[in-house]
Scaffold this motif. Sequence first.
Motif, PDB file in Angstrom:
ATOM      1  N   ILE A  51       0.863  -1.184   0.000  1.00  0.00           N
ATOM      2  CA  ILE A  51       0.000   0.000   0.000  1.00  0.00           C
ATOM      3  C   ILE A  51       0.895   1.228   0.000  1.00  0.00           C
ATOM      4  CG2 ILE A  51      -1.713   1.336   1.274  1.00  0.00           C
ATOM      5  CD1 ILE A  51      -2.823  -1.282   2.380  1.00  0.00           C
ATOM      6  N   ALA A  52       0.788   2.047  -1.034  1.00  0.00           N
ATOM      7  CA  ALA A  52       1.629   3.244  -1.143  1.00  0.00           C
ATOM      8  C   ALA A  52       1.139   4.294  -0.147  1.00  0.00           C
ATOM      9  CB  ALA A  52       1.571   3.798  -2.558  1.00  0.00           C
ATOM     10  N   PRO A  53       1.960   4.651   0.839  1.00  0.00           N
ATOM     11  CA  PRO A  53       1.505   5.614   1.844  1.00  0.00           C
ATOM     12  C   PRO A  53       1.221   6.994   1.271  1.00  0.00           C
ATOM     13  CG  PRO A  53       3.826   5.024   2.195  1.00  0.00           C
ATOM     14  CD  PRO A  53       3.301   4.116   1.130  1.00  0.00           C
ATOM     15  N   ASP A  54       1.839   7.318   0.148  1.00  0.00           N
ATOM     16  CA  ASP A  54       1.570   8.641  -0.439  1.00  0.00           C
ATOM     17  C   ASP A  54       0.259   8.663  -1.223  1.00  0.00           C
ATOM     18  OD1 ASP A  54       2.707   6.887  -2.308  1.00  0.00           O
ATOM     19  OD2 ASP A  54       3.499   8.525  -3.521  1.00  0.00           O
ATOM     20  N   LYS A  55      -0.364   7.499  -1.394  1.00  0.00           N
ATOM     21  CA  LYS A  55      -1.649   7.451  -2.106  1.00  0.00           C
ATOM     22  C   LYS A  55      -2.813   7.058  -1.203  1.00  0.00           C
ATOM     23  CE  LYS A  55      -0.206   6.371  -6.834  1.00  0.00           C
ATOM     24  NZ  LYS A  55      -0.336   5.342  -7.895  1.00  0.00           N
ATOM     25  N   CYS A  56      -2.542   6.329  -0.119  1.00  0.00           N
ATOM     26  CA  CYS A  56      -3.628   5.859   0.744  1.00  0.00           C
ATOM     27  C   CYS A  56      -4.153   6.991   1.621  1.00  0.00           C
ATOM     28  CB  CYS A  56      -3.151   4.708   1.633  1.00  0.00           C
ATOM     29  SG  CYS A  56      -4.433   4.159   2.785  1.00  0.00           S
ATOM     30  N   THR A  57      -5.426   7.306   1.487  1.00  0.00           N
ATOM     31  CA  THR A  57      -6.082   8.320   2.323  1.00  0.00           C
ATOM     32  C   THR A  57      -6.991   7.668   3.353  1.00  0.00           C
ATOM     33  OG1 THR A  57      -7.979   8.496   0.830  1.00  0.00           O
ATOM     34  CG2 THR A  57      -6.103   9.981   0.417  1.00  0.00           C
ATOM     35  N   GLU A  58      -6.851   6.362   3.557  1.00  0.00           N
ATOM     36  CA  GLU A  58      -7.821   5.588   4.353  1.00  0.00           C
ATOM     37  C   GLU A  58      -9.217   5.760   3.766  1.00  0.00           C
ATOM     38  OE1 GLU A  58      -7.981   5.217   8.505  1.00  0.00           O
ATOM     39  OE2 GLU A  58      -5.845   5.578   8.799  1.00  0.00           O
ATOM     40  N   CYS A  59      -9.249   6.018   2.465  1.00  0.00           N
ATOM     41  CA  CYS A  59     -10.484   6.213   1.701  1.00  0.00           C
ATOM     42  C   CYS A  59     -11.189   7.537   2.017  1.00  0.00           C
ATOM     43  CB  CYS A  59     -11.441   5.036   1.836  1.00  0.00           C
ATOM     44  SG  CYS A  59     -10.913   3.591   0.871  1.00  0.00           S
ATOM     45  N   VAL A  60     -10.546   8.414   2.793  1.00  0.00           N
ATOM     46  CA  VAL A  60     -11.115   9.744   3.033  1.00  0.00           C
ATOM     47  C   VAL A  60     -11.353  10.432   1.685  1.00  0.00           C
ATOM     48  CG1 VAL A  60     -10.529  12.071   3.858  1.00  0.00           C
ATOM     49  CG2 VAL A  60     -10.184  10.080   5.342  1.00  0.00           C
ATOM     50  N   GLU A  80      -4.913  15.846   7.543  1.00  0.00           N
ATOM     51  CA  GLU A  80      -3.823  15.499   6.622  1.00  0.00           C
ATOM     52  C   GLU A  80      -4.313  14.533   5.542  1.00  0.00           C
ATOM     53  OE1 GLU A  80       0.217  15.890   9.285  1.00  0.00           O
ATOM     54  OE2 GLU A  80      -1.150  14.249   9.772  1.00  0.00           O
ATOM     55  N   LEU A  81      -5.185  13.593   5.937  1.00  0.00           N
ATOM     56  CA  LEU A  81      -5.731  12.659   4.942  1.00  0.00           C
ATOM     57  C   LEU A  81      -6.595  13.410   3.938  1.00  0.00           C
ATOM     58  CD1 LEU A  81      -6.641   9.685   7.301  1.00  0.00           C
ATOM     59  CD2 LEU A  81      -4.837   9.708   5.571  1.00  0.00           C
ATOM     60  N   GLN A  82      -7.371  14.380   4.425  1.00  0.00           N
ATOM     61  CA  GLN A  82      -8.205  15.191   3.531  1.00  0.00           C
ATOM     62  C   GLN A  82      -7.327  15.985   2.564  1.00  0.00           C
ATOM     63  OE1 GLN A  82     -11.562  15.245   3.244  1.00  0.00           O
ATOM     64  NE2 GLN A  82     -11.507  16.813   1.643  1.00  0.00           N
ATOM     65  N   GLU A  83      -6.241  16.556   3.083  1.00  0.00           N
ATOM     66  CA  GLU A  83      -5.316  17.308   2.223  1.00  0.00           C
ATOM     67  C   GLU A  83      -4.691  16.398   1.165  1.00  0.00           C
ATOM     68  OE1 GLU A  83      -2.432  19.311   4.671  1.00  0.00           O
ATOM     69  OE2 GLU A  83      -4.021  20.362   5.766  1.00  0.00           O
ATOM     70  N   LYS A  84      -4.346  15.166   1.566  1.00  0.00           N
ATOM     71  CA  LYS A  84      -3.772  14.221   0.610  1.00  0.00           C
ATOM     72  C   LYS A  84      -4.789  13.904  -0.483  1.00  0.00           C
ATOM     73  CE  LYS A  84      -1.631  10.648   2.362  1.00  0.00           C
ATOM     74  NZ  LYS A  84      -1.410   9.267   2.882  1.00  0.00           N
ATOM     75  N   TYR A  85      -6.031  13.671  -0.068  1.00  0.00           N
ATOM     76  CA  TYR A  85      -7.102  13.414  -1.040  1.00  0.00           C
ATOM     77  C   TYR A  85      -7.197  14.568  -2.053  1.00  0.00           C
ATOM     78  CZ  TYR A  85     -11.858  13.686  -2.854  1.00  0.00           C
ATOM     79  OH  TYR A  85     -12.931  13.834  -3.682  1.00  0.00           O
ATOM     80  N   GLU A  86      -7.168  15.800  -1.541  1.00  0.00           N
ATOM     81  CA  GLU A  86      -7.305  16.946  -2.434  1.00  0.00           C
ATOM     82  C   GLU A  86      -6.091  17.076  -3.355  1.00  0.00           C
ATOM     83  OE1 GLU A  86      -8.273  20.195   0.206  1.00  0.00           O
ATOM     84  OE2 GLU A  86     -10.169  19.236   0.770  1.00  0.00           O
ATOM     85  N   ARG A  87      -4.903  16.767  -2.831  1.00  0.00           N
ATOM     86  CA  ARG A  87      -3.695  16.784  -3.660  1.00  0.00           C
ATOM     87  C   ARG A  87      -3.798  15.767  -4.787  1.00  0.00           C
ATOM     88  NH1 ARG A  87      -0.566  16.810   0.842  1.00  0.00           N
ATOM     89  NH2 ARG A  87      -0.021  14.615   0.671  1.00  0.00           N
ATOM     90  N   GLN A 116      -6.511  14.542  -6.092  1.00  0.00           N
ATOM     91  CA  GLN A 116      -7.534  14.960  -7.047  1.00  0.00           C
ATOM     92  C   GLN A 116      -6.966  15.996  -8.000  1.00  0.00           C
ATOM     93  OE1 GLN A 116      -9.592  12.270  -6.136  1.00  0.00           O
ATOM     94  NE2 GLN A 116     -10.970  13.640  -7.190  1.00  0.00           N
ATOM     95  N   THR A 117      -6.186  16.943  -7.458  1.00  0.00           N
ATOM     96  CA  THR A 117      -5.575  17.992  -8.293  1.00  0.00           C
ATOM     97  C   THR A 117      -4.583  17.389  -9.276  1.00  0.00           C
ATOM     98  OG1 THR A 117      -5.785  19.558  -6.472  1.00  0.00           O
ATOM     99  CG2 THR A 117      -4.260  20.148  -8.230  1.00  0.00           C
ATOM    100  N   ALA A 118      -3.805  16.415  -8.785  1.00  0.00           N
ATOM    101  CA  ALA A 118      -2.790  15.794  -9.653  1.00  0.00           C
ATOM    102  C   ALA A 118      -3.448  15.004 -10.784  1.00  0.00           C
ATOM    103  CB  ALA A 118      -1.912  14.867  -8.826  1.00  0.00           C
ATOM    104  N   ALA A 119      -4.642  14.458 -10.523  1.00  0.00           N
ATOM    105  CA  ALA A 119      -5.327  13.628 -11.524  1.00  0.00           C
ATOM    106  C   ALA A 119      -6.084  14.481 -12.534  1.00  0.00           C
ATOM    107  CB  ALA A 119      -6.275  12.664 -10.832  1.00  0.00           C
ATOM    108  N   ALA A 120      -6.307  15.767 -12.206  1.00  0.00           N
ATOM    109  CA  ALA A 120      -7.130  16.632 -13.068  1.00  0.00           C
ATOM    110  C   ALA A 120      -6.356  17.051 -14.317  1.00  0.00           C
ATOM    111  CB  ALA A 120      -7.571  17.862 -12.305  1.00  0.00           C
TER     112      ALA A 120
END
Length: 85
Positions: A34-43, A72-79, A81-85
């Motif tokens: 599980i890549a820690p830089d990608k896992c948001t615990e599904c947040v 921090e998980l929410q911020e990762k999720y938003e990051r 999403q931005t990277a995928a856009a």
Amino acid sequence: MALLIIMEDCTDCVACIEPCPNDAITKNDGIYHIAPDKCTECVGHHDDPQCIEVCPSDCIIPDPDHEESDDELQEKYERLQTAAA
Ligand code: SF4
Ligand code: SF4
């Protein structure tokens, strides 16, 4: 907090890979990671971690080396999403 797979309890059932909304779980040479830089615990996607929901072996646990707050998980999720856009 990112999550971790306990490999000695993993039965190689592959069930956890597809439900991950962040493509955080990969299998290489029979080892699941599980890549820690990608896992948001599904947040941002689900109320509960989907990999834990589907794992028949209960071998996915919080990773003590990657502790993160809900913010921090929410911020990762938003990051992500931005990277995928
Ligand atoms: Fe993927 Fe969610 Fe499991 Fe993290 S908790 S690895 S984001 S399914
Ligand atoms: Fe291993 Fe659980 Fe993933 Fe199946 S769902 S491959 S037992 S970690």
